[in-house]
Scaffold this motif. Sequence first.
Motif, PDB file in Angstrom:
ATOM      1  N   MET A 191       0.812  -1.210   0.000  1.00 13.67           N
ATOM      2  CA  MET A 191       0.000   0.000   0.000  1.00 13.67           C
ATOM      3  C   MET A 191       0.852   1.269   0.000  1.00 13.67           C
ATOM      4  N   SER A 192       2.025   1.199   0.588  1.00 12.55           N
ATOM      5  CA  SER A 192       2.891   2.376   0.612  1.00 12.55           C
ATOM      6  C   SER A 192       3.588   2.610  -0.718  1.00 12.55           C
ATOM      7  N   GLY A 193       3.578   1.600  -1.610  1.00 11.07           N
ATOM      8  CA  GLY A 193       4.273   1.745  -2.878  1.00 11.07           C
ATOM      9  C   GLY A 193       5.747   1.418  -2.791  1.00 11.07           C
ATOM     10  N   SER A 194       6.143   0.685  -1.773  1.00  9.18           N
ATOM     11  CA  SER A 194       7.551   0.343  -1.607  1.00  9.18           C
ATOM     12  C   SER A 194       8.017  -0.731  -2.587  1.00  9.18           C
ATOM     13  N   LEU A 195       7.067  -1.413  -3.231  1.00  6.72           N
ATOM     14  CA  LEU A 195       7.375  -2.335  -4.324  1.00  6.72           C
ATOM     15  C   LEU A 195       6.753  -1.780  -5.594  1.00  6.72           C
ATOM     16  N   LYS A 196       7.429  -1.979  -6.706  1.00  3.64           N
ATOM     17  CA  LYS A 196       6.895  -1.452  -7.962  1.00  3.64           C
ATOM     18  C   LYS A 196       6.224  -2.565  -8.762  1.00  3.64           C
ATOM     19  N   PRO A 197       5.325  -2.223  -9.685  1.00  3.73           N
ATOM     20  CA  PRO A 197       4.656  -3.238 -10.504  1.00  3.73           C
ATOM     21  C   PRO A 197       5.662  -4.113 -11.249  1.00  3.73           C
ATOM     22  N   GLY A 198       5.395  -5.413 -11.251  1.00  4.42           N
ATOM     23  CA  GLY A 198       6.271  -6.358 -11.915  1.00  4.42           C
ATOM     24  C   GLY A 198       7.378  -6.918 -11.037  1.00  4.42           C
ATOM     25  N   GLU A 199       7.552  -6.384  -9.843  1.00  2.00           N
ATOM     26  CA  GLU A 199       8.623  -6.851  -8.959  1.00  2.00           C
ATOM     27  C   GLU A 199       8.270  -8.215  -8.375  1.00  2.00           C
ATOM     28  N   GLU A 200       9.222  -9.146  -8.429  1.00  2.00           N
ATOM     29  CA  GLU A 200       8.999 -10.507  -7.948  1.00  2.00           C
ATOM     30  C   GLU A 200       9.453 -10.651  -6.504  1.00  2.00           C
ATOM     31  N   LEU A 201       8.825 -11.598  -5.797  1.00  2.00           N
ATOM     32  CA  LEU A 201       9.125 -11.836  -4.389  1.00  2.00           C
ATOM     33  C   LEU A 201       9.683 -13.249  -4.220  1.00  2.00           C
ATOM     34  N   SER A 202      10.804 -13.350  -3.541  1.00  2.00           N
ATOM     35  CA  SER A 202      11.440 -14.629  -3.272  1.00  2.00           C
ATOM     36  C   SER A 202      11.125 -15.073  -1.852  1.00  2.00           C
ATOM     37  N   LEU A 203      10.561 -16.267  -1.705  1.00  2.00           N
ATOM     38  CA  LEU A 203      10.248 -16.781  -0.373  1.00  2.00           C
ATOM     39  C   LEU A 203      11.490 -16.862   0.500  1.00  2.00           C
ATOM     40  N   ARG A 204      12.578 -17.374  -0.055  1.00  2.00           N
ATOM     41  CA  ARG A 204      13.796 -17.532   0.743  1.00  2.00           C
ATOM     42  C   ARG A 204      14.383 -16.200   1.166  1.00  2.00           C
ATOM     43  N   GLN A 205      14.397 -15.249   0.254  1.00  2.00           N
ATOM     44  CA  GLN A 205      14.921 -13.930   0.622  1.00  2.00           C
ATOM     45  C   GLN A 205      14.052 -13.250   1.676  1.00  2.00           C
ATOM     46  N   LEU A 206      12.743 -13.373   1.527  1.00  2.00           N
ATOM     47  CA  LEU A 206      11.844 -12.789   2.511  1.00  2.00           C
ATOM     48  C   LEU A 206      12.012 -13.438   3.877  1.00  2.00           C
ATOM     49  N   ALA A 207      12.173 -14.762   3.890  1.00  2.00           N
ATOM     50  CA  ALA A 207      12.370 -15.475   5.153  1.00  2.00           C
ATOM     51  C   ALA A 207      13.637 -14.992   5.851  1.00  2.00           C
ATOM     52  N   ALA A 208      14.700 -14.767   5.066  1.00  2.00           N
ATOM     53  CA  ALA A 208      15.963 -14.315   5.644  1.00  2.00           C
ATOM     54  C   ALA A 208      15.843 -12.902   6.211  1.00  2.00           C
ATOM     55  N   ILE A 209      15.148 -12.030   5.501  1.00  2.00           N
ATOM     56  CA  ILE A 209      15.001 -10.647   5.958  1.00  2.00           C
ATOM     57  C   ILE A 209      14.101 -10.559   7.187  1.00  2.00           C
ATOM     58  N   LEU A 210      12.958 -11.261   7.127  1.00  2.00           N
ATOM     59  CA  LEU A 210      11.968 -11.149   8.203  1.00  2.00           C
ATOM     60  C   LEU A 210      12.321 -11.990   9.421  1.00  2.00           C
ATOM     61  N   GLY A 211      13.158 -13.014   9.213  1.00  2.00           N
ATOM     62  CA  GLY A 211      13.539 -13.875  10.331  1.00  2.00           C
ATOM     63  C   GLY A 211      12.471 -14.881  10.699  1.00  2.00           C
ATOM     64  N   VAL A 212      11.733 -15.371   9.692  1.00  2.00           N
ATOM     65  CA  VAL A 212      10.688 -16.366   9.926  1.00  2.00           C
ATOM     66  C   VAL A 212      10.834 -17.472   8.890  1.00  2.00           C
ATOM     67  N   SER A 213      10.101 -18.564   9.081  1.00  2.00           N
ATOM     68  CA  SER A 213      10.117 -19.648   8.100  1.00  2.00           C
ATOM     69  C   SER A 213       9.306 -19.257   6.874  1.00  2.00           C
ATOM     70  N   THR A 214       9.423 -20.061   5.816  1.00  2.00           N
ATOM     71  CA  THR A 214       8.693 -19.745   4.585  1.00  2.00           C
ATOM     72  C   THR A 214       7.197 -20.040   4.696  1.00  2.00           C
TER      73      THR A 214
END
Length: 241
Positions: free
Chosen positions: A36-59
């Motif tokens: 909602m804040s626009g911190s991601l742009k259209p077409g940007e892909e999300l990696s489960l593994r990268q998100l898990a590493a950044i957030l500190g949680v499992s996939t």
Amino acid sequence: MDGKVAATRSPFRPMHFEEGLTTQAQVYAEFRRVLMSGSLKPGEELSLRQLAAILGVSTTPIREALRQLETEGGLEIHGGNRVYRVPMIGADELAEIRDIRVQLEGMAAEAAAGAIRPAQMRLITNAYDLMCRAVETHDADLYLENNWRFHSLIYQAAQRPTLLGIIERLWLRTGPLVRLAIGKAGHLDQSMTFHAAALEALRARDPRAAREAVIRDINEAARDLKGILDITEKGSGRSSS
């Protein structure tokens, strides 16, 4: 001031979990904030593994949160590898959403002007001040975060939770477009003019002026975005007509 800002930080933050809320619920709330804040742009892909590493949680909670956002239209599955990405949006869809937003967000701003409390006014003013600082320091991330915060605080002040929920659903679709718009020359100066008008209207408890400021902000942003999307669609061989 040239009105240009540059992104410098990852939009995601390591999670600091609160008792009483599930991990998935908190991950989902973080993803909604980012979209909602626009911190991601259209077409940007999300990696489960990268998100898990950044957030500190499992996939697992990440996958469930992404799946929920897909059902709400905030994300889509793309390609043979079935990765999640921020949806692209066409000029026709943008126009439809704009027409809905001016009605709903104008209504919310009007209601907020009659119901605003001093504590809420201070938070809205703080968001406005931080946007001003972001423009001065060319900080896109600070601007985007507080642009959504500014609007959402106004709509929360309307005390109409059903209306707020519908508005947030629309911002899941259009929030990522804001990052495209802020790169257009003159866009930020124009937008901050409308934000200043909305702030003054709230201080004066003037519902009509609050509604008008928000509607002008939405309409002018949509006009800038249409120009960007028209160029994108022509470049890809698609047409919005």
